[in-house]
Write a protein that holds these residues in place. Structure first.
Motif, PDB file in Angstrom:
ATOM      1  N   ILE A  78       1.224  -1.574   0.396  1.00  0.00           N
ATOM      2  CA  ILE A  78      -0.210   0.096   0.163  1.00  0.00           C
ATOM      3  C   ILE A  78       1.053   0.878  -0.287  1.00  0.00           C
ATOM      4  O   ILE A  78       0.974   2.368  -0.524  1.00  0.00           O
ATOM      5  CB  ILE A  78      -0.981  -0.200   1.574  1.00  0.00           C
ATOM      6  N   LEU A  79       2.107   0.890   0.643  1.00  0.00           N
ATOM      7  CA  LEU A  79       2.908   1.949   0.687  1.00  0.00           C
ATOM      8  C   LEU A  79       3.417   2.406  -0.604  1.00  0.00           C
ATOM      9  O   LEU A  79       3.559   3.443  -0.932  1.00  0.00           O
ATOM     10  CB  LEU A  79       4.081   2.108   2.239  1.00  0.00           C
ATOM     11  N   ARG A  80       3.725   1.627  -1.566  1.00  0.00           N
ATOM     12  CA  ARG A  80       4.924   1.566  -2.383  1.00  0.00           C
ATOM     13  C   ARG A  80       3.600   2.314  -3.629  1.00  0.00           C
ATOM     14  O   ARG A  80       3.884   3.165  -4.165  1.00  0.00           O
ATOM     15  CB  ARG A  80       4.801   0.817  -2.642  1.00  0.00           C
ATOM     16  N   LEU A  81       2.511   1.630  -3.262  1.00  0.00           N
ATOM     17  CA  LEU A  81       0.916   2.497  -4.422  1.00  0.00           C
ATOM     18  C   LEU A  81       0.786   3.642  -3.875  1.00  0.00           C
ATOM     19  O   LEU A  81       0.530   4.394  -5.350  1.00  0.00           O
ATOM     20  CB  LEU A  81      -0.476   1.615  -3.702  1.00  0.00           C
ATOM     21  N   VAL A  82       1.146   4.516  -3.063  1.00  0.00           N
ATOM     22  CA  VAL A  82      -0.193   6.307  -2.788  1.00  0.00           C
ATOM     23  C   VAL A  82       1.807   6.182  -2.228  1.00  0.00           C
ATOM     24  O   VAL A  82       1.723   7.555  -3.029  1.00  0.00           O
ATOM     25  CB  VAL A  82      -0.278   5.042  -1.598  1.00  0.00           C
ATOM     26  N   ASP A  83       2.555   5.773  -1.754  1.00  0.00           N
ATOM     27  CA  ASP A  83       3.648   7.405  -2.152  1.00  0.00           C
ATOM     28  C   ASP A  83       4.915   6.601  -3.045  1.00  0.00           C
ATOM     29  O   ASP A  83       4.890   7.656  -3.238  1.00  0.00           O
ATOM     30  CB  ASP A  83       4.039   6.681  -0.317  1.00  0.00           C
ATOM     31  N   GLY A  84       4.950   5.313  -3.189  1.00  0.00           N
ATOM     32  CA  GLY A  84       6.033   5.423  -4.655  1.00  0.00           C
ATOM     33  C   GLY A  84       7.262   4.462  -3.990  1.00  0.00           C
ATOM     34  O   GLY A  84       6.388   3.725  -3.196  1.00  0.00           O
ATOM     35  N   PRO A  85       8.398   4.991  -4.420  1.00  0.00           N
ATOM     36  CA  PRO A  85       9.556   4.121  -3.445  1.00  0.00           C
ATOM     37  C   PRO A  85       9.826   4.367  -2.420  1.00  0.00           C
ATOM     38  O   PRO A  85       9.439   5.223  -1.631  1.00  0.00           O
ATOM     39  CB  PRO A  85      10.456   4.085  -4.578  1.00  0.00           C
ATOM     40  N   ILE A  86      10.303   2.984  -1.809  1.00  0.00           N
ATOM     41  CA  ILE A  86      10.428   2.388  -0.272  1.00  0.00           C
ATOM     42  C   ILE A  86      11.990   2.656  -0.589  1.00  0.00           C
ATOM     43  O   ILE A  86      12.222   1.583   0.078  1.00  0.00           O
ATOM     44  CB  ILE A  86       9.666   1.661   0.426  1.00  0.00           C
ATOM     45  N   ALA A  87      12.013   3.866   0.175  1.00  0.00           N
ATOM     46  CA  ALA A  87      13.395   3.894   0.195  1.00  0.00           C
ATOM     47  C   ALA A  87      14.644   4.887   0.869  1.00  0.00           C
ATOM     48  O   ALA A  87      13.640   6.357  -0.002  1.00  0.00           O
ATOM     49  CB  ALA A  87      14.661   3.427  -1.361  1.00  0.00           C
ATOM     50  N   PRO A  88      14.895   5.259   1.159  1.00  0.00           N
ATOM     51  CA  PRO A  88      15.559   6.188   1.937  1.00  0.00           C
ATOM     52  C   PRO A  88      16.228   7.144   0.788  1.00  0.00           C
ATOM     53  O   PRO A  88      16.630   8.924   1.097  1.00  0.00           O
ATOM     54  CB  PRO A  88      16.885   6.223   3.111  1.00  0.00           C
ATOM     55  N   LEU A  89      16.988   6.683  -0.283  1.00  0.00           N
ATOM     56  CA  LEU A  89      17.928   7.366  -0.816  1.00  0.00           C
ATOM     57  C   LEU A  89      17.490   6.510  -2.031  1.00  0.00           C
ATOM     58  O   LEU A  89      17.360   5.635  -2.567  1.00  0.00           O
ATOM     59  CB  LEU A  89      19.451   7.251  -0.813  1.00  0.00           C
ATOM     60  N   ALA A 116      21.684   1.375   3.195  1.00  0.00           N
ATOM     61  CA  ALA A 116      20.884   0.153   2.792  1.00  0.00           C
ATOM     62  C   ALA A 116      20.609  -1.201   3.731  1.00  0.00           C
ATOM     63  O   ALA A 116      19.352  -1.711   3.568  1.00  0.00           O
ATOM     64  CB  ALA A 116      22.007  -0.755   1.862  1.00  0.00           C
ATOM     65  N   ARG A 117      21.171  -0.939   4.819  1.00  0.00           N
ATOM     66  CA  ARG A 117      20.587  -1.660   6.115  1.00  0.00           C
ATOM     67  C   ARG A 117      19.319  -1.088   6.602  1.00  0.00           C
ATOM     68  O   ARG A 117      18.520  -1.755   6.197  1.00  0.00           O
ATOM     69  CB  ARG A 117      21.951  -2.087   7.455  1.00  0.00           C
ATOM     70  N   VAL A 118      18.943   0.316   6.815  1.00  0.00           N
ATOM     71  CA  VAL A 118      18.241   0.838   7.471  1.00  0.00           C
ATOM     72  C   VAL A 118      16.618   0.389   6.082  1.00  0.00           C
ATOM     73  O   VAL A 118      15.769   0.205   6.485  1.00  0.00           O
ATOM     74  CB  VAL A 118      17.926   2.455   6.923  1.00  0.00           C
ATOM     75  N   ALA A 119      16.897   0.640   4.694  1.00  0.00           N
ATOM     76  CA  ALA A 119      16.338   0.216   3.967  1.00  0.00           C
ATOM     77  C   ALA A 119      15.495  -1.391   3.700  1.00  0.00           C
ATOM     78  O   ALA A 119      14.990  -1.499   3.757  1.00  0.00           O
ATOM     79  CB  ALA A 119      16.602   0.341   2.260  1.00  0.00           C
ATOM     80  N   ASP A 120      16.342  -2.487   4.148  1.00  0.00           N
ATOM     81  CA  ASP A 120      16.794  -3.871   4.038  1.00  0.00           C
ATOM     82  C   ASP A 120      15.673  -3.514   5.480  1.00  0.00           C
ATOM     83  O   ASP A 120      14.665  -4.610   5.148  1.00  0.00           O
ATOM     84  CB  ASP A 120      18.124  -4.911   3.952  1.00  0.00           C
ATOM     85  N   ALA A 121      15.238  -3.695   6.463  1.00  0.00           N
ATOM     86  CA  ALA A 121      15.424  -3.996   7.447  1.00  0.00           C
ATOM     87  C   ALA A 121      13.629  -3.035   7.336  1.00  0.00           C
ATOM     88  O   ALA A 121      12.959  -3.848   8.067  1.00  0.00           O
ATOM     89  CB  ALA A 121      15.789  -2.959   8.713  1.00  0.00           C
ATOM     90  N   THR A 122      13.679  -2.093   6.662  1.00  0.00           N
ATOM     91  CA  THR A 122      12.078  -1.428   6.711  1.00  0.00           C
ATOM     92  C   THR A 122      11.024  -1.870   5.658  1.00  0.00           C
ATOM     93  O   THR A 122      10.397  -2.582   6.254  1.00  0.00           O
ATOM     94  CB  THR A 122      12.220   0.286   5.988  1.00  0.00           C
ATOM     95  N   ARG A 123      11.851  -2.900   5.110  1.00  0.00           N
ATOM     96  CA  ARG A 123      10.850  -3.628   3.876  1.00  0.00           C
ATOM     97  C   ARG A 123      10.995  -4.721   4.392  1.00  0.00           C
ATOM     98  O   ARG A 123       9.852  -5.072   4.399  1.00  0.00           O
ATOM     99  CB  ARG A 123      11.567  -4.052   2.331  1.00  0.00           C
ATOM    100  N   GLU A 124      11.033  -5.029   5.100  1.00  0.00           N
ATOM    101  CA  GLU A 124      11.048  -6.748   6.038  1.00  0.00           C
ATOM    102  C   GLU A 124       9.999  -6.457   6.971  1.00  0.00           C
ATOM    103  O   GLU A 124       8.880  -7.278   6.703  1.00  0.00           O
ATOM    104  CB  GLU A 124      12.184  -6.953   7.072  1.00  0.00           C
ATOM    105  N   VAL A 125       9.463  -5.220   7.503  1.00  0.00           N
ATOM    106  CA  VAL A 125       8.738  -5.198   8.530  1.00  0.00           C
ATOM    107  C   VAL A 125       8.062  -4.762   7.188  1.00  0.00           C
ATOM    108  O   VAL A 125       6.638  -5.376   7.521  1.00  0.00           O
ATOM    109  CB  VAL A 125       9.080  -4.425   9.237  1.00  0.00           C
TER     110      VAL A 125
END
Length: 140
Positions: A78-89, A116-125
């Motif tokens: 849903i976040l990807r659909l509404v807000d776009g990419p899920i990445a800090p960079l 990259a670690r933050v993005a991986d952990a965020t995507r995992e959750v």
């Protein structure tokens, strides 16, 4: 930070997940229950409908219902659909990769390694947590 639109989308989906799966819920009911401006909610639900997340029915028994079970809809989807990419960079985006404008090399970028670690952990959750997970009420 997620957008207000994404928060409203997740709240609307939670409201639909709590409802009887065979009974459509009126936009007005969702808007009132979740304190979402009705016009904004209409736009959000239309977007979710086009993405195949919800369905609408017209008429006296009309309203919205989930098209997929709540346990098959992830926060990440849903976040990807509404807000776009899920990445800090931009160089860490899976769906919209772009080299950073000021980058001398991704392999030597200290900032990228940390995020990259933050993005991986965020995507995992986000991609392992469903709407159904969020609406489970704790026992008292």
């Amino acid at each position: 930070m997620i957008s207000q639109k994404a928060k409203y989308a997740l709240r609307a989906l939670s409201a639909l997940a709590k409802a009887d799966p065979n009974e459509p819920v009126l936009i007005g009911e969702i808007a009132a229950q979740q304190n979402i401006p009705r016009k904004f909610l209409e736009q959000i639900l239309l977007e979710l409908k086009h993405a195949g997340v919800v369905a609408s029915r017209r008429g006296k028994q009309g309203g919205y219902l989930l098209l997929k079970p709540a346990n098959a809809i992830t926060f990440g989807e849903i976040l990807r659909l509404v807000d776009g990419p899920i990445a800090p960079l931009p160089c860490l985006s899976i769906t919209a990769y772009r080299k950073c404008d000021d980058c001398d090399g991704e392999s030597s970028c200290e900032i990228r390694h940390v995020f990259a670690r933050v993005a991986d952990a965020t995507r995992e959750v986000l991609f392992s947590t469903t709407i159904a997970d969020a609406i489970v009420t704790p026992s008292c």
